[in-house]
Design an enzyme around this catalytic site. Structure first.
Site, short mmCIF file in Angstrom:
data_model
loop_
_atom_site.label_atom_id
_atom_site.label_comp_id
_atom_site.label_asym_id
_atom_site.label_seq_id
_atom_site.Cartn_x
_atom_site.Cartn_y
_atom_site.Cartn_z
N GLU A 1 0.84 -1.21 0.00
CA GLU A 1 0.00 0.00 0.00
C GLU A 1 0.87 1.26 0.00
OE1 GLU A 1 -3.36 -0.20 2.67
OE2 GLU A 1 -3.54 1.99 2.67
N LYS B 1 -7.70 -1.69 11.03
CA LYS B 1 -7.04 -2.06 9.75
C LYS B 1 -5.84 -1.15 9.53
CE LYS B 1 -6.28 -1.93 5.17
NZ LYS B 1 -5.39 -0.99 4.48
N ASP C 1 4.47 -14.93 11.26
CA ASP C 1 3.21 -15.43 10.70
C ASP C 1 2.13 -14.36 10.86
OD1 ASP C 1 0.77 -16.69 10.29
OD2 ASP C 1 1.36 -18.55 11.28
N HIS D 1 -2.83 10.18 0.76
CA HIS D 1 -2.94 8.84 0.20
C HIS D 1 -2.79 8.87 -1.32
CE1 HIS D 1 -4.13 4.65 0.28
NE2 HIS D 1 -4.90 4.91 -0.77
C1 MEV Z 1 -6.06 2.70 4.95
O1 MEV Z 1 -5.26 1.62 4.58
C2 MEV Z 1 -6.15 2.82 6.46
C3 MEV Z 1 -7.09 3.89 7.00
O2 MEV Z 1 -8.41 3.71 6.45
C4 MEV Z 1 -7.13 3.74 8.48
C5 MEV Z 1 -8.14 4.60 9.19
O3 MEV Z 1 -9.17 4.96 8.61
O4 MEV Z 1 -7.90 4.86 10.39
C6 MEV Z 1 -6.64 5.25 6.59
#
Ligand code: MEV
Length: 440
Positions: A85, A280, A296, A393
């Site tokens: 990513e 995530k 792992d 991003h």
């Molecule tokens: C993207 O990989 C992760 C985010 O969505 C985490 C979040 O929203 O806190 C930016």
């Protein structure tokens, strides 16, 4: 064409590729060339990778990067990260830089206990089973001496075995719930070997236990396996600073920043839809380090998400508060990691990653991984509550879009510059790119 094949695993690598490309691709030559293009020219190195799994055809590259300048417990680390990513490593770098000037990260391992279970079915008297277990518990452990000797020499081994009555949840279901200290090894093989020995001793001893009747002697072992849920193998990482040091150049006061930040964490604490995305983002950092250090990541993922739901509702892994004018932000993560065994001494890049971390103990690696997770969450929330996530991003994603468009190196330089002060969206890049090409 018939897509079924018998004995595939017995074919040579060349034969496997031949079968695959002839069966699935019109341009079989091209497909075969592509797969081979990723082979390493060092045949020895390639063989090493081929033998990690079955049916290897080629290698699958992921970027290997470092995020430097992480101050953790007053020591500076460059953290190895393996991830696809675009924005993750950049985010880690930004968070590292932010906290480097504010005392850095502190991290502490709270506990290191691993768990394994022998699951079995038993329909007789519970009292007799308990008495039997108490009688043979020592034997269960001593029969494992051939497995545990080395681990014990280094201070680890079997910690305890408990008999658990689970018949309230499932008829006839009992378990031996076993705890271990596996030191610097993740411990899966060690734990599973001990568990299989426990089952063997347990069933053998039951057969000659005179207080049991004939049916009671027939304890039915269902399975013996470690648990990837490790709520007693936990690390905590934290950052803190006086509120006024949360000075941002994003048109938001330190007080407002702290307030919005804590609101964002609290939302993830109560709202599972948000908590999953929040966590995530944490896993972006955690997985990248776990993968780069040959651990792992599926085990880590499963264990962490179970931990996030330990109170019966999926919730945030991080927490934040202001106390006496001090902003605090912390994470607690269950992490079963190894810095010896497994891939750690086999995969050359994993070896390199561990070396640049100073050949850490498993406990030190737990600290680094927790910090990587906390840093990602900090970076994500910082963007979300100020500029929004897309700005940073998409800036990082710009090169991916340009590569999809097969932009030349000059065009890439041009567009990176062009979008410096503009918000990147996929369609805007495509438009600008087409315009430039049309002009040319
Ligand atoms: C993207 O990989 C992760 C985010 O969505 C985490 C979040 O929203 O806190 C930016």
């Amino acid at each position: 064409m018939n897509k079924h094949i018998e004995g595939f695993s017995k074919l040579t690598k060349e034969q496997k590729i031949e079968w695959l490309t002839a069966t699935y691709f019109e341009e079989s030559e091209q497909a075969s060339k592509l797969l081979k293009q990723y082979w390493n020219e060092d045949a020895q190195l390639q063989k090493l990778h081929d033998e990690f799994i079955e049916n290897t055809l080629s290698n699958f590259y992921l970027p290997f990067a470092i995020a430097p300048n992480f101050l953790i417990n007053e020591k500076v680390y460059s953290i190895p990260m393996t991830i696809e990513e675009s924005s993750v490593v950049a985010a880690a770098g930004k968070a590292a830089k932010f906290w480097q000037n504010r005392g850095g990260f502190t991290a502490k391992v709270l506990s290191t206990e691993k768990i394994g279970q022998v699951h079995f079915m038993y329909s007789g008297s519970k009292e007799k089973l308990t008495a039997f277990f108490e009688q043979i518990k020592g034997r269960l452990i001593s029969d494992c001496a051939h497995i545990t000797a080395n681990m014990e020499k280094r201070g680890g081994g079997i910690l305890d075995i408990e008999l658990k009555d689970k018949t309230g949840e499932l008829e006839q279901y009992y378990q031996l719930h076993c705890t271990f200290n596996t030191l610097d090894a993740m411990g899966a093989n060690f734990i599973n070997s001990c568990l299989e020995q426990f089952s063997k001793t347990f069933t053998e001893e039951a057969r000659s236990y005179t207080a049991f009747d004939e049916t009671e002697r027939q304890i039915r072992i269902v399975m013996s396996i470690l648990s990837n849920y490790v709520p007693n193998c936990v690390v905590r990482a934290e950052v803190s600073c006086p509120i006024e040091e949360l000075n941002e150049d994003k048109g938001i006061s330190p007080e407002e920043f702290a307030e919005k930040f804590i609101d964002a964490v609290n939302i993830a604490k109560v709202e599972p839809y948000r908590a999953v995305t929040h966590n995530k983002g944490i896993m972006n950092g955690v997985d990248a380090v776990v993968l780069a250090t040959g651990n792992d990541f599926r085990a880590v993922e499963a264990g962490i998400h179970a931990y996030a739901a330990r109170d019966g509702k999926y919730s945030s892994l991080t927490d934040a508060a202001v106390e006496d004018g001090i902003f605090k932000f912390w994470i607690e993560l269950p992490l079963a990691l190894g810095t010896v065994g497994g891939l750690t001494s086999l995969h050359p890049l994993v070896k390199l990653a561990l070396e640049m971390l100073g050949k850490p103990s498993a406990k030190e690696l737990m600290q680094v991984v927790a910090v990587a997770g906390l840093a990602q969450n900090f970076a994500a929330l910082r963007s979300l509550i100020t500029t929004g996530i897309q700005k940073g991003h998409m800036k990082m994603h710009l090169l991916n879009i340009l590569n999809q468009l097969q932009a030349s190196e000059e065009e890439k330089v041009y567009f990176v510059n062009y979008f410096k002060d503009k918000t990147v969206t996929h369609s805007q890049v495509v438009d600008a790119f087409n315009k430039l090409r049309a002009k040319a």
